[in-house]
Design a protein around this motif. Structure first.
Motif, PDB file in Angstrom:
ATOM      1  N   ARG A   1      -4.790 -35.410  46.353  1.00 12.87           N
ATOM      2  CA  ARG A   1      -4.541 -35.573  45.099  1.00 12.87           C
ATOM      3  C   ARG A   1      -3.380 -34.608  45.417  1.00 12.87           C
ATOM      4  NH1 ARG A   1      -5.345 -40.398  43.160  1.00 12.87           N
ATOM      5  NH2 ARG A   1      -7.233 -41.143  44.451  1.00 12.87           N
TER       6      ARG A   1
ATOM      7  N   ASP B   1     -16.545 -44.629  31.529  1.00 11.78           N
ATOM      8  CA  ASP B   1     -16.890 -43.333  31.265  1.00 11.78           C
ATOM      9  C   ASP B   1     -17.704 -43.869  29.546  1.00 11.78           C
ATOM     10  OD1 ASP B   1     -16.689 -40.396  31.250  1.00 11.78           O
ATOM     11  OD2 ASP B   1     -14.498 -40.119  29.741  1.00 11.78           O
TER      12      ASP B   1
ATOM     13  N   ARG C   1     -25.049 -40.367  33.666  1.00  9.35           N
ATOM     14  CA  ARG C   1     -23.745 -40.311  35.072  1.00  9.35           C
ATOM     15  C   ARG C   1     -24.063 -41.521  35.598  1.00  9.35           C
ATOM     16  NH1 ARG C   1     -20.499 -36.029  33.552  1.00  9.35           N
ATOM     17  NH2 ARG C   1     -20.882 -36.083  30.911  1.00  9.35           N
TER      18      ARG C   1
ATOM     19  N   LEU D   1     -29.134 -38.160  32.363  1.00  7.47           N
ATOM     20  CA  LEU D   1     -27.690 -37.477  31.614  1.00  7.47           C
ATOM     21  C   LEU D   1     -26.888 -39.171  31.661  1.00  7.47           C
ATOM     22  CD1 LEU D   1     -27.511 -34.043  33.275  1.00  7.47           C
ATOM     23  CD2 LEU D   1     -28.227 -34.657  30.968  1.00  7.47           C
TER      24      LEU D   1
ATOM     25  N   LEU E   1     -10.965 -39.389  47.004  1.00  4.48           N
ATOM     26  CA  LEU E   1     -11.186 -40.199  45.168  1.00  4.48           C
ATOM     27  C   LEU E   1     -10.423 -39.215  44.273  1.00  4.48           C
ATOM     28  CD1 LEU E   1     -15.258 -41.378  45.876  1.00  4.48           C
ATOM     29  CD2 LEU E   1     -13.491 -42.198  45.820  1.00  4.48           C
ATOM     30  N   PRO E   2     -10.372 -39.352  43.334  1.00  6.88           N
ATOM     31  CA  PRO E   2      -9.126 -39.012  42.817  1.00  6.88           C
ATOM     32  C   PRO E   2     -10.271 -38.207  41.658  1.00  6.88           C
ATOM     33  CG  PRO E   2      -9.177 -40.710  42.366  1.00  6.88           C
ATOM     34  CD  PRO E   2      -9.680 -41.118  42.770  1.00  6.88           C
TER      35      PRO E   2
ATOM     36  N   VAL F   1     -34.007 -31.162  33.522  1.00  8.05           N
ATOM     37  CA  VAL F   1     -34.201 -31.902  34.824  1.00  8.05           C
ATOM     38  C   VAL F   1     -34.826 -30.947  36.125  1.00  8.05           C
ATOM     39  CG1 VAL F   1     -32.557 -32.848  35.968  1.00  8.05           C
ATOM     40  CG2 VAL F   1     -32.557 -33.802  34.001  1.00  8.05           C
TER      41      VAL F   1
ATOM     42  N   LEU G   1     -14.302 -38.182  39.739  1.00 14.15           N
ATOM     43  CA  LEU G   1     -15.565 -37.453  40.475  1.00 14.15           C
ATOM     44  C   LEU G   1     -15.991 -36.635  39.336  1.00 14.15           C
ATOM     45  CD1 LEU G   1     -13.953 -36.160  43.854  1.00 14.15           C
ATOM     46  CD2 LEU G   1     -15.476 -37.617  43.269  1.00 14.15           C
ATOM     47  N   ARG G   2     -15.106 -36.169  38.401  1.00 14.69           N
ATOM     48  CA  ARG G   2     -15.613 -35.086  37.201  1.00 14.69           C
ATOM     49  C   ARG G   2     -16.514 -36.216  36.696  1.00 14.69           C
ATOM     50  NH1 ARG G   2     -14.076 -31.291  38.485  1.00 14.69           N
ATOM     51  NH2 ARG G   2     -11.916 -30.539  38.832  1.00 14.69           N
ATOM     52  N   ARG G   3     -16.373 -37.450  36.232  1.00 14.81           N
ATOM     53  CA  ARG G   3     -17.533 -38.067  35.752  1.00 14.81           C
ATOM     54  C   ARG G   3     -18.649 -38.606  36.338  1.00 14.81           C
ATOM     55  NH1 ARG G   3     -12.388 -38.670  33.896  1.00 14.81           N
ATOM     56  NH2 ARG G   3     -12.322 -39.636  31.555  1.00 14.81           N
ATOM     57  N   CYS G   4     -18.603 -38.490  37.429  1.00 11.51           N
ATOM     58  CA  CYS G   4     -20.169 -38.308  39.099  1.00 11.51           C
ATOM     59  C   CYS G   4     -20.005 -37.140  38.884  1.00 11.51           C
ATOM     60  CB  CYS G   4     -19.621 -39.343  39.424  1.00 11.51           C
ATOM     61  SG  CYS G   4     -18.476 -40.524  39.191  1.00 11.51           S
ATOM     62  N   PHE G   5     -21.771 -37.608  39.031  1.00 10.88           N
ATOM     63  CA  PHE G   5     -22.526 -36.513  40.260  1.00 10.88           C
ATOM     64  C   PHE G   5     -22.643 -36.837  41.428  1.00 10.88           C
ATOM     65  CE2 PHE G   5     -26.141 -35.544  36.502  1.00 10.88           C
ATOM     66  CZ  PHE G   5     -24.224 -35.084  35.618  1.00 10.88           C
ATOM     67  N   PHE G   6     -22.688 -36.378  42.093  1.00  9.76           N
ATOM     68  CA  PHE G   6     -21.604 -35.656  43.284  1.00  9.76           C
ATOM     69  C   PHE G   6     -23.519 -36.118  44.907  1.00  9.76           C
ATOM     70  CE2 PHE G   6     -20.397 -34.053  47.308  1.00  9.76           C
ATOM     71  CZ  PHE G   6     -20.248 -35.688  48.724  1.00  9.76           C
ATOM     72  N   HIS G   7     -23.957 -36.105  45.381  1.00 11.48           N
ATOM     73  CA  HIS G   7     -24.941 -35.856  46.269  1.00 11.48           C
ATOM     74  C   HIS G   7     -24.514 -36.714  47.789  1.00 11.48           C
ATOM     75  CE1 HIS G   7     -29.112 -34.580  47.601  1.00 11.48           C
ATOM     76  NE2 HIS G   7     -29.124 -35.832  48.421  1.00 11.48           N
TER      77      HIS G   7
ATOM     78  N   VAL H   1     -20.689 -29.557  42.498  1.00 13.74           N
ATOM     79  CA  VAL H   1     -19.858 -29.838  43.680  1.00 13.74           C
ATOM     80  C   VAL H   1     -19.688 -31.462  44.363  1.00 13.74           C
ATOM     81  CG1 VAL H   1     -19.897 -28.933  45.620  1.00 13.74           C
ATOM     82  CG2 VAL H   1     -20.788 -27.824  44.776  1.00 13.74           C
ATOM     83  N   LYS H   2     -18.439 -31.744  43.859  1.00 13.65           N
ATOM     84  CA  LYS H   2     -18.158 -33.243  44.217  1.00 13.65           C
ATOM     85  C   LYS H   2     -17.729 -33.571  45.469  1.00 13.65           C
ATOM     86  CE  LYS H   2     -18.405 -33.317  39.481  1.00 13.65           C
ATOM     87  NZ  LYS H   2     -19.132 -34.496  39.338  1.00 13.65           N
TER      88      LYS H   2
ATOM     89  N   ALA I   1     -31.397 -35.334  42.259  1.00 15.90           N
ATOM     90  CA  ALA I   1     -30.019 -35.761  42.317  1.00 15.90           C
ATOM     91  C   ALA I   1     -30.170 -37.114  41.275  1.00 15.90           C
ATOM     92  CB  ALA I   1     -29.456 -36.352  43.307  1.00 15.90           C
TER      93      ALA I   1
ATOM     94  N   LEU J   1     -26.067 -30.714  42.483  1.00 18.43           N
ATOM     95  CA  LEU J   1     -24.988 -32.118  42.357  1.00 18.43           C
ATOM     96  C   LEU J   1     -24.021 -32.034  41.295  1.00 18.43           C
ATOM     97  CD1 LEU J   1     -26.810 -34.486  42.277  1.00 18.43           C
ATOM     98  CD2 LEU J   1     -27.618 -34.702  40.796  1.00 18.43           C
TER      99      LEU J   1
ATOM    100  N   ALA K   1     -31.813 -36.735  37.432  1.00 16.93           N
ATOM    101  CA  ALA K   1     -30.503 -35.739  36.505  1.00 16.93           C
ATOM    102  C   ALA K   1     -29.546 -37.214  36.185  1.00 16.93           C
ATOM    103  CB  ALA K   1     -29.800 -34.391  37.351  1.00 16.93           C
TER     104      ALA K   1
ATOM    105  N   ARG L   1     -15.966 -29.150  31.988  1.00 19.79           N
ATOM    106  CA  ARG L   1     -16.466 -30.640  32.125  1.00 19.79           C
ATOM    107  C   ARG L   1     -18.513 -30.265  32.359  1.00 19.79           C
ATOM    108  NH1 ARG L   1     -15.767 -36.885  31.274  1.00 19.79           N
ATOM    109  NH2 ARG L   1     -17.670 -37.091  31.415  1.00 19.79           N
ATOM    110  N   GLU L   2     -18.543 -30.099  33.692  1.00 16.91           N
ATOM    111  CA  GLU L   2     -19.147 -29.243  34.694  1.00 16.91           C
ATOM    112  C   GLU L   2     -20.390 -28.537  34.237  1.00 16.91           C
ATOM    113  OE1 GLU L   2     -16.464 -30.045  36.302  1.00 16.91           O
ATOM    114  OE2 GLU L   2     -16.588 -31.945  37.844  1.00 16.91           O
TER     115      GLU L   2
ATOM    116  N   LYS M   1     -22.831 -40.179  49.264  1.00  9.88           N
ATOM    117  CA  LYS M   1     -22.159 -39.802  50.607  1.00  9.88           C
ATOM    118  C   LYS M   1     -23.110 -39.747  51.487  1.00  9.88           C
ATOM    119  CE  LYS M   1     -17.135 -38.816  48.946  1.00  9.88           C
ATOM    120  NZ  LYS M   1     -16.388 -37.071  49.616  1.00  9.88           N
TER     121      LYS M   1
ATOM    122  N   TYR N   1     -19.763 -27.965  50.087  1.00  8.09           N
ATOM    123  CA  TYR N   1     -21.076 -27.541  49.854  1.00  8.09           C
ATOM    124  C   TYR N   1     -21.248 -25.856  50.324  1.00  8.09           C
ATOM    125  CZ  TYR N   1     -23.546 -31.908  48.201  1.00  8.09           C
ATOM    126  OH  TYR N   1     -23.746 -32.647  47.656  1.00  8.09           O
TER     127      TYR N   1
END
Lengths: 281, 390
Positions: free
Chosen positions: B181, A133, A27, A25, A164-165, B32, A169-175, B49-50, A18, B46, A21, B19-20, A32, B55
């Motif tokens: 939201r 961004d 990002r 990229l 979170l909105p 990667v 979230l679209r702009r982040c990678f999430f782990h 999924v946000k 994660a 990664l 990546a 986008r994803e 969490k 998951y």
């Protein structure tokens, strides 16, 4: 240049993937996980292994997005103007740079940690969309745009107190850091206490997982609490045998204060011990 | 490119956008993750999924998709000369293992048997002692005990397929699944409630700042006092008749959880009795005594019931009237106790208001609690919040 477990931090394979990546990229990486699983520590270790600077922005409930960019100190300027101080003409002298500005203008690629973003107001992440961004923002007072010279590596942590909105979230990678299993925990302990007695670790881990599995426990002890507890056990020279003696009547582990942070949980344990004693009679 | 997976994951209810998808391609292009299914799985998760609550759904969709991909007729033997593989394979073995293979009649026999089994076997398999699968004692598969076995699938410390087959995130998925939201309306009502209840206060810092910006001309600023400290106790009905309203309740719950610092919630079945539940399991071990709830929450706690108030009248009026157990005290007594301890309460009802009068229990509850039942709609929630801050 990839991020892996260091001699002070154990990163599971999915976590290093994660991080790598997100670096590749460019990002922001949103992390969490249960409290005490090493979310904040990750950024510190990342900066250390990349040999760069860590800029930390701690978020509080009163933090505004603007404070991360800059603040205009009009009061000082007013006072200075009344005193006739040199340089009062230039508004630049009264702009206090925030953490993002600091990260953007740094001469090298830094790690920027936005810690506990969920503590802030619900609109806070939305106010940072453009900045994260495009890595730039506009300064009204001086009519200029600040751009990042090197896109910082951004690590964001959240304890899930607020949603979170989506746009953010679209702009982040999430782990999501899963609570480590026994094998990983042993590795983590080995990193912190290289010459700890194996028997003590085994007993302590068994007791630790037993505690976590208790129904109704309010605050499950986490990795950092386990580490603290082991530190105490070592300091007090408590032998493994003291832990091994699983007398159900003594359900409360020695030095439990490091593991259990809630008096109701202590009562729960005492009640369990009491019930065991009654049953065995 | 990966559109099948994309559609499968979207169909499973994980909100992924174009986008994803593009991001994933970017990541793959940047190498990667490369030619490693486990890395690919982790990378996809990664980027796509946000939220950890998604998951589990992602794991299922990915697993189904992967099975489809893995069954493509692309066995390594068909593409890569078999000798190469075998030489590489033998190099990885220790002498003992090589001896063990000889015991089974040599590598050729083993591979032949493997191929036969693979052809015979049609489904995924776990356990047992013949088929290729996980955890058994057949020579083929992973995680098993047969010393002469072939391990199918590679990866670090765990078998690749197992990672998403484990479904370790199931527990995270069931608390609430809809994004808050999109319930902006209700959220805003709740937020007003949370910040309400205080007069405007003088904003010293803002005044100084504004005055300085005006070059010394006094510019007084006021601001609303922040009052996010309100304590909320949420009691949710999860009795059978509530099944139709699960979505609405989940949305409300998620919105409320995001809004209030001190929110506790318990579940009850049809009517409140001497115990409340903390999860929806309905077992004794995750229940809590209602008396303890009464004792541990201060009187200024706002109490919100969520339920359709549709039950048999004797569940409220009679001892032993519960449909599930023999309750020593009627539900009405417990409602009265709660109402006495928490004067600020409201009942949110997911049923439309004009249907309320048809159920007797509804009228009984209104008699006990007063006219404080509201519809579970943005409008109804606003009325309820007004009631709660009075």
């Amino acid at each position: 240049m990839t991020f892996q477990s260091t001699d002070t931090y154990v990163a599971t394979s999915d976590l290093s993937l994660a991080v790598n990546a997100a670096i590749t990229l460019q990002r922001p990486l949103l992390i969490k996980g249960e409290p005490g699983t090493g979310k904040t520590l990750l950024a510190e270790e990342l900066a250390r292994s990349l040999q760069t600077r860590l800029i930390t922005w701690h978020i509080k409930s009163t933090t505004k997005a603007q404070q991360g960019l800059y603040e205009y100190d009009a009061v000082s300027r007013l006072r200075d103007s009344q005193l006739g101080v040199e340089g009062v003409n230039d508004v630049r002298n009264y702009l206090r740079k925030g953490k993002l500005w600091e990260a953007f203008e740094s001469g090298e690629r830094v790690v920027l940690l936005i810690d506990e973003i969920d503590k802030a107001d619900i609109e806070f992440p939305n106010d940072l969309l453009q900045e994260l961004d495009r890595m730039e923002f506009y300064v009204y007072e001086t009519d200029e745009t600040i751009r990042a010279r090197h896109r910082p590596i951004i690590v964001i942590t959240s304890n899930n107190e607020k949603e979170l909105p989506d746009a953010f979230l679209r702009r982040c990678f999430f782990h999501y850091i899963v609570f480590p299993d026994a094998a990983t925990l042993e590795k983590i302990i080995a990193v912190h206490y290289p010459d700890i007695d194996k028997a003590l670790v085994d007993e302590a881990l068994a007791m630790f997982f037993q505690l976590r599995d208790l129904p109704n426990i309010k605050k499950k002890p986490s990795t950092s609490e386990l580490i603290d507890w082991l530190k105490l056990l070592l300091a007090d020279r408590i032998p493994a045998s003291a832990l091994r003696e699983r007398d159900p009547g003594k359900a409360i582990p020695p030095l439990y204060g490091a593991l259990i942070k809630n008096e109701q949980d202590v009562q729960l344990l005492e009640r369990l011990a009491f019930m065991h004693r009654r049953q065995s009679r | 490119m990966l559109i099948g997976l994309f559609n499968a994951v979207r169909a499973a209810g994980v909100p992924v956008s174009l986008r994803e998808l593009l991001d994933l391609h970017g990541a793959l292009k940047a190498h990667v993750a490369f030619a490693d299914q486990e890395d690919f799985y982790e990378l996809t998760r990664l980027i796509w999924v946000k939220d950890e609550r998604h998951y589990d759904r992602f794991d299922q969709a990915f697993g189904a998709w992967w099975q489809g991909v893995a069954s493509q007729p692309l066995t390594p033997g068909a593409v890569i000369p078999e000798d190469w593989l075998r030489r590489d394979f033998m190099r990885q073995l220790s002498d003992e293992e090589k001896a063990a293979i000889e015991k089974l009649g040599g590598l050729d026999a083993l591979m032949e048997a493997f191929r036969q089994r693979l052809a015979e076997q049609k489904e995924r398999h776990a356990g047992g002692n013949k088929w290729i699968g996980t955890g058994g004692s057949s020579p083929f598969g992973s995680g098993g005990f047969h010393p002469e076995g072939i391990r199918v699938g590679q990866g670090g410390n765990r078998s690749a397929v197992k990672v998403w087959d484990k479904r370790q995130f199931r527990g995270l998925a069931d608390d609430a699944e809809l994004g808050v939201r999109n319930l902006q309306m209700a959220l805003r009502r709740l937020r007003r409630f949370a910040r309400h209840g205080a007069q405007e206060e003088f904003d010293l810092g803002g005044t100084i700042d504004a005055t300085a910006r005006d070059a010394g001309l006094l510019n007084v600023k006021m601001r609303p006092e922040r009052r996010n400290a309100i304590k909320v106790l949420l009691l949710l009905d999860i009795g059978g008749s509530m099944d139709d309203h699960v979505n609405a309740c989940e949305q409300l719950f998620t919105a409320a959880r995001g809004e209030f610092k001190r929110l506790t919630h318990y579940y009850f079945h049809n009517c409140v009795y001497e115990r409340l539940w903390q999860g929806d399991g309905g077992t004794y071990s995750n229940s809590i005594s209602t008396m303890e709830v009464l004792r541990t929450h201060p009187p200024d706690t706002r109490l919100i019931f969520v339920g359709d108030a549709a039950m048999a009248p004797y569940e409220i009026t009679h001892t032993g009237g519960s449909v599930e157990h023999n309750n020593p005290e009627p539900g009405g007594i417990w409602l009265q106790r709660l109402a006495a301890k928490f004067p600020r309460l409201a009942w949110l009802n997911p049923m439309p208001q004009d249907s309320w009068n048809y159920t007797v229990s509804n009228r009984l509850i209104t008699e006990i609690l007063g006219p404080r039942m509201f519809e579970l709609t943005p409008n109804g929630i606003e009325l309820a919040m007004r009631e709660l801050v009075r």
